[in-house]
Design a protein around this motif. Structure first.
Motif, PDB file in Angstrom:
ATOM      1  N   LYS A 224      -9.462   8.530  -6.252  1.00  0.00           N
ATOM      2  CA  LYS A 224      -8.203   8.454  -6.976  1.00  0.00           C
ATOM      3  C   LYS A 224      -7.937   6.980  -7.260  1.00  0.00           C
ATOM      4  N   LEU A 225      -7.566   6.646  -8.486  1.00  0.00           N
ATOM      5  CA  LEU A 225      -7.238   5.271  -8.848  1.00  0.00           C
ATOM      6  C   LEU A 225      -5.738   5.065  -8.811  1.00  0.00           C
ATOM      7  N   LEU A 226      -5.315   3.930  -8.288  1.00  0.00           N
ATOM      8  CA  LEU A 226      -3.909   3.545  -8.283  1.00  0.00           C
ATOM      9  C   LEU A 226      -3.797   2.094  -8.717  1.00  0.00           C
ATOM     10  N   MET A 227      -2.774   1.821  -9.488  1.00  0.00           N
ATOM     11  CA  MET A 227      -2.482   0.445  -9.861  1.00  0.00           C
ATOM     12  C   MET A 227      -1.351  -0.021  -8.951  1.00  0.00           C
ATOM     13  N   ARG A 228      -1.537  -1.137  -8.283  1.00  0.00           N
ATOM     14  CA  ARG A 228      -0.522  -1.733  -7.411  1.00  0.00           C
ATOM     15  C   ARG A 228       0.036  -2.966  -8.116  1.00  0.00           C
ATOM     16  N   PHE A 229       1.335  -3.203  -7.937  1.00  0.00           N
ATOM     17  CA  PHE A 229       2.013  -4.261  -8.666  1.00  0.00           C
ATOM     18  C   PHE A 229       2.728  -5.206  -7.712  1.00  0.00           C
ATOM     19  N   GLU A 230       2.840  -6.458  -8.142  1.00  0.00           N
ATOM     20  CA  GLU A 230       3.608  -7.454  -7.389  1.00  0.00           C
ATOM     21  C   GLU A 230       4.106  -8.523  -8.346  1.00  0.00           C
ATOM     22  N   VAL A 231       5.091  -9.265  -7.877  1.00  0.00           N
ATOM     23  CA  VAL A 231       5.615 -10.406  -8.623  1.00  0.00           C
ATOM     24  C   VAL A 231       5.298 -11.650  -7.814  1.00  0.00           C
ATOM     25  N   GLU A 232       4.648 -12.613  -8.449  1.00  0.00           N
ATOM     26  CA  GLU A 232       4.300 -13.849  -7.757  1.00  0.00           C
ATOM     27  C   GLU A 232       5.509 -14.794  -7.740  1.00  0.00           C
ATOM     28  N   THR A 233       5.412 -15.847  -6.968  1.00  0.00           N
ATOM     29  CA  THR A 233       6.544 -16.765  -6.801  1.00  0.00           C
ATOM     30  C   THR A 233       6.945 -17.445  -8.116  1.00  0.00           C
ATOM     31  N   ASN A 234       6.016 -17.537  -9.059  1.00  0.00           N
ATOM     32  CA  ASN A 234       6.338 -18.120 -10.368  1.00  0.00           C
ATOM     33  C   ASN A 234       6.849 -17.054 -11.342  1.00  0.00           C
ATOM     34  N   LEU A 235       7.130 -15.843 -10.816  1.00  0.00           N
ATOM     35  CA  LEU A 235       7.633 -14.683 -11.556  1.00  0.00           C
ATOM     36  C   LEU A 235       6.584 -14.040 -12.460  1.00  0.00           C
ATOM     37  N   ARG A 236       5.342 -14.472 -12.340  1.00  0.00           N
ATOM     38  CA  ARG A 236       4.268 -13.825 -13.086  1.00  0.00           C
ATOM     39  C   ARG A 236       4.023 -12.437 -12.508  1.00  0.00           C
ATOM     40  N   ARG A 237       3.833 -11.465 -13.373  1.00  0.00           N
ATOM     41  CA  ARG A 237       3.545 -10.108 -12.930  1.00  0.00           C
ATOM     42  C   ARG A 237       2.057  -9.972 -12.665  1.00  0.00           C
ATOM     43  N   LYS A 238       1.721  -9.256 -11.593  1.00  0.00           N
ATOM     44  CA  LYS A 238       0.315  -9.079 -11.209  1.00  0.00           C
ATOM     45  C   LYS A 238       0.064  -7.598 -10.952  1.00  0.00           C
ATOM     46  N   ALA A 239      -1.067  -7.132 -11.438  1.00  0.00           N
ATOM     47  CA  ALA A 239      -1.490  -5.750 -11.209  1.00  0.00           C
ATOM     48  C   ALA A 239      -2.853  -5.780 -10.531  1.00  0.00           C
ATOM     49  N   ARG A 240      -3.084  -4.815  -9.664  1.00  0.00           N
ATOM     50  CA  ARG A 240      -4.392  -4.666  -9.007  1.00  0.00           C
ATOM     51  C   ARG A 240      -4.800  -3.209  -9.098  1.00  0.00           C
ATOM     52  N   LEU A 241      -6.026  -2.973  -9.497  1.00  0.00           N
ATOM     53  CA  LEU A 241      -6.552  -1.616  -9.529  1.00  0.00           C
ATOM     54  C   LEU A 241      -7.172  -1.329  -8.166  1.00  0.00           C
ATOM     55  N   CYS A 242      -6.693  -0.289  -7.526  1.00  0.00           N
ATOM     56  CA  CYS A 242      -7.165   0.077  -6.196  1.00  0.00           C
ATOM     57  C   CYS A 242      -7.796   1.460  -6.244  1.00  0.00           C
ATOM     58  N   ALA A 243      -8.781   1.650  -5.393  1.00  0.00           N
ATOM     59  CA  ALA A 243      -9.457   2.940  -5.297  1.00  0.00           C
ATOM     60  C   ALA A 243      -9.119   3.588  -3.961  1.00  0.00           C
ATOM     61  N   GLY A 244      -8.981   4.898  -3.980  1.00  0.00           N
ATOM     62  CA  GLY A 244      -8.610   5.652  -2.780  1.00  0.00           C
ATOM     63  C   GLY A 244      -9.765   5.807  -1.817  1.00  0.00           C
ATOM     64  N   GLY A 245     -10.205   4.714  -1.242  1.00  0.00           N
ATOM     65  CA  GLY A 245     -11.345   4.726  -0.331  1.00  0.00           C
ATOM     66  C   GLY A 245     -11.117   5.532   0.927  1.00  0.00           C
ATOM     67  N   HIS A 246      -9.867   5.738   1.285  1.00  0.00           N
ATOM     68  CA  HIS A 246      -9.559   6.506   2.490  1.00  0.00           C
ATOM     69  C   HIS A 246      -9.871   7.993   2.300  1.00  0.00           C
ATOM     70  N   GLU A 247     -10.094   8.421   1.067  1.00  0.00           N
ATOM     71  CA  GLU A 247     -10.358   9.827   0.783  1.00  0.00           C
ATOM     72  C   GLU A 247     -11.842  10.150   0.692  1.00  0.00           C
TER      73      GLU A 247
END
Length: 156
Positions: free
Chosen positions: A58-81
């Motif tokens: 299963k693919l999931l996109m994880r999101f965060e905001v960096e200290t400079n307010l830049r948006r960041k996305a990471r593609l993660c894979a459901g390795g636990h499955e």
């Protein structure tokens, strides 16, 4: 920082529409472009059906905001499955003492540490498991395509 963090790709696009910008969409496009440039996947013909030796991620996109307010996305894979089927698995983290030693060496050499980050961690490692996924709308013209993993991704 007062910035709403999306829980899904759909949320990210809705936030962009609400804020009349493309910050989250740009972050999604950046991570996907980076992974495609690193040749992490192979896209199969629509009629391809993996046999029983293949496992679904299963693919999931994880999101965060960096200290400079830049948006960041990471593609993660459901390795636990996924069952490892004879493969050993381990994960390492840099020890605090290693970071301190680097600080000392830097100071002794008269250098300055400007920043540190890990981008696309583990992406150079070949994926030993036989795993695939079906991609979503964020992959644009590849939406609903079957994708085989050639290199390891972030796993949650």
């Amino acid at each position: 920082y007062g910035v709403a963090i999306p829980n899904s790709v759909e949320d990210a696009y809705e936030l962009d529409i609400a804020k009349r910008n493309t910050l989250w969409g740009d972050a999604i496009e950046k991570v996907i472009s980076s992974l495609l440039a690193l040749e992490c996947f192979r896209f199969m013909d629509p009629d391809y059906k993996p046999d029983d030796t293949w496992q679904y991620y299963k693919l999931l996109m994880r999101f965060e905001v960096e200290t400079n307010l830049r948006r960041k996305a990471r593609l993660c894979a459901g390795g636990h499955e996924v069952q490892l089927r004879g493969l050993s698995s381990r994960s390492t983290v840099v020890k605090q003492i290693s970071c301190r030693l680097l600080d000392i060496i830097t100071h002794c050499d008269g250098l300055t540490i400007r920043c540190g980050d890990i981008g696309n961690a583990f992406i150079t490692a070949k994926c030993l498991e036989k795993v695939y996924s079906i991609v979503g709308a964020e992959w644009k013209e590849r939406e609903d395509a079957l994708m085989i993993f050639l290199k390891a991704l972030y796993k949650f």
